[in-house]
Design an enzyme around this catalytic site. Structure first.
Site, short mmCIF file in Angstrom:
data_model
loop_
_atom_site.label_atom_id
_atom_site.label_comp_id
_atom_site.label_asym_id
_atom_site.label_seq_id
_atom_site.Cartn_x
_atom_site.Cartn_y
_atom_site.Cartn_z
N GLU A 23 0.83 -1.20 0.00
CA GLU A 23 0.00 0.00 0.00
C GLU A 23 0.87 1.25 0.00
OE1 GLU A 23 -1.69 0.57 3.89
OE2 GLU A 23 -1.81 2.63 3.19
N LYS A 84 -4.37 11.50 -1.08
CA LYS A 84 -4.83 10.22 -0.52
C LYS A 84 -6.03 9.74 -1.34
CE LYS A 84 -6.83 8.41 3.81
NZ LYS A 84 -7.09 8.71 5.22
N LYS A 157 -5.68 0.09 13.94
CA LYS A 157 -5.05 1.04 14.84
C LYS A 157 -5.94 1.29 16.06
CE LYS A 157 -4.45 3.43 11.14
NZ LYS A 157 -4.08 2.78 9.91
N1 PSU Z 1 -1.96 1.69 8.29
C1 PSU Z 1 -0.82 2.31 8.63
N2 PSU Z 1 -0.64 3.59 8.23
C2 PSU Z 1 -1.57 4.22 7.44
C3 PSU Z 1 -2.78 3.55 7.09
C4 PSU Z 1 -2.92 2.28 7.55
O1 PSU Z 1 0.02 1.73 9.31
O2 PSU Z 1 -1.33 5.34 7.05
C5 PSU Z 1 -3.79 4.20 6.17
C6 PSU Z 1 -4.28 3.11 5.22
O3 PSU Z 1 -4.06 3.56 3.92
C7 PSU Z 1 -5.74 2.99 5.50
C8 PSU Z 1 -6.08 4.40 5.86
O4 PSU Z 1 -6.45 2.51 4.40
O5 PSU Z 1 -4.98 4.74 6.74
C9 PSU Z 1 -7.43 4.54 6.49
O6 PSU Z 1 -7.87 5.84 6.31
P1 PSU Z 1 -9.41 6.22 6.56
O7 PSU Z 1 -9.61 6.02 8.03
O8 PSU Z 1 -9.51 7.68 6.14
O9 PSU Z 1 -10.22 5.32 5.71
#
Ligand code: PSU
Ligand code: MN
Length: 303
Positions: A23, A84, A157
């Site tokens: 990713e 993003k 997370k």
């Molecule tokens: N995991 C990590 N660092 C990140 C992310 C995930 O260790 O930066 C990112 C991933 O790209 C995930 C995104 O899809 O955060 C989720 O963002 P949102 O909550 O806006 O969907």
């Protein structure tokens, strides 16, 4: 054609050799510069050493890139015009010739579409705290419900509502496997305190689950939850204190939409004096290794 498979990726796929997708939002928006570029290169090198072809996924000038050369990695890690991109942003980014780093959702979608079965990230997006008021749930979840991919992560997370995220994954038919554990990991911490229904001992078993999934014609993803070793985790007391300060700061900022997750990640780095960043890098390294092992087991299974 707007999809470009890098030559080594195309060759590996054609020969049935193992490939792991990576990713790019974690690179562009999840990790600070210049560590992000070092990390992006290290993840690729780690896979190459395992005999697995890396395919970092991103959009560059309105074209889908499956596998990046070093110059392209440098752009993703360093250019301010790399936005993003989640699934709903993909068509707009293509039509407007934009450059973007792909979230778990967008990466999963493009990876599966390219015929790659395994990808590695740090932690998945999920249901945010207070989502019952804000409706903030990552597009990662509904996309994984519909995408035939195996994704290795250290759970979700701990900035999120972990219990709600696990419930949503159950509702959405996403298969969740603890890798050598029944405890769902909490990203920076080894154990989130939530139990999983299933644990698998090794990569070969994950490949068997993938094969059974295909046989059943199921639509959803397999999430492999891979915890950090206890001695690598962020000290849980430091974690809890930093997290509550980061969440308060985010609330005071009144953030919305796609800004929320990057802000919380950066804030955790600040609140832990950089310690959460080191742990985040260990997490991703650990996940890339396991994804490489799964891709190898999958390639060994295929006829
Ligand atoms: N995991 C990590 N660092 C990140 C992310 C995930 O260790 O930066 C990112 C991933 O790209 C995930 C995104 O899809 O955060 C989720 O963002 P949102 O909550 O806006 O969907
Ligand atoms: Mn969100």
């Amino acid at each position: 054609m707007r999809t470009h498979l890098a030559e080594p990726v195309a060759a590996a796929l054609a020969a049935g050799r193992p490939v792991v997708a990576l990713e790019s939002t974690i690179i562009a928006h999840g990790l600070p510069r210049p560590r992000n570029l070092q990390a992006a290169r290290a993840f690729e090198a780690q896979l190459t050493e395992l005999g697995v072809t890396p395919a970092t996924i991103a959009l560059l000038d309105g074209e889908i890139r499956i596998g990046l050369c070093d110059e392209q990695l440098i752009r993703v890690a360093g250019d301010d015009d790399v936005v993003k991109v989640s699934v709903r942003d993909l068509p707009v980014a293509l039509a407007t010739h934009s450059s973007g780093a792909t979230t778990v959702a967008a990466t999963a979608y493009l990876t599966a579409r390219a015929g790659i079965r395994v990808f590695a990230t740090g932690g998945l997006g999920g249901v945010h705290r207070l989502a019952s008021q804000t409706f903030d749930e990552s597009a990662d979840l509904p996309t994984l419900a519909l995408t035939p991919i195996t994704v290795v992560s250290a759970g979700v997370k701990s900035i999120l509502d972990i219990a709600a995220t696990l419930e949503r994954m159950e509702t959405l038919g996403i298969t969740v496997l603890g890798y050598g554990t029944r405890s769902f990991p909490g990203f920076w911490v080894t154990d989130s305190g939530y139990e999983l229904d299933w644990s698998v001992p090794d990569a070969a078993t994950v490949a068997q689950v993938m094969a059974a999934r295909d046989e059943l014609g199921l639509t959803g993803a397999v999430v492999v939850a891979n915890p950090l070793a206890a001695e690598q985790q962020l000290d849980p007391a430091l974690h809890d204190a930093a997290l509550s300060r980061a969440l308060t700061a985010a609330e005071e900022q009144g953030l919305r939409g796609k800004e929320v997750s990057p802000y919380l990640l950066a804030s955790m780095v600040e609140q832990t004096g950089g310690r959460s960043l080191e742990v985040n890098l260990d997490i991703a390294t650990n996940n890339v290794r396991v994804a490489g092992e799964i891709a190898r087991a999958w390639a060994a299974l295929a006829p």
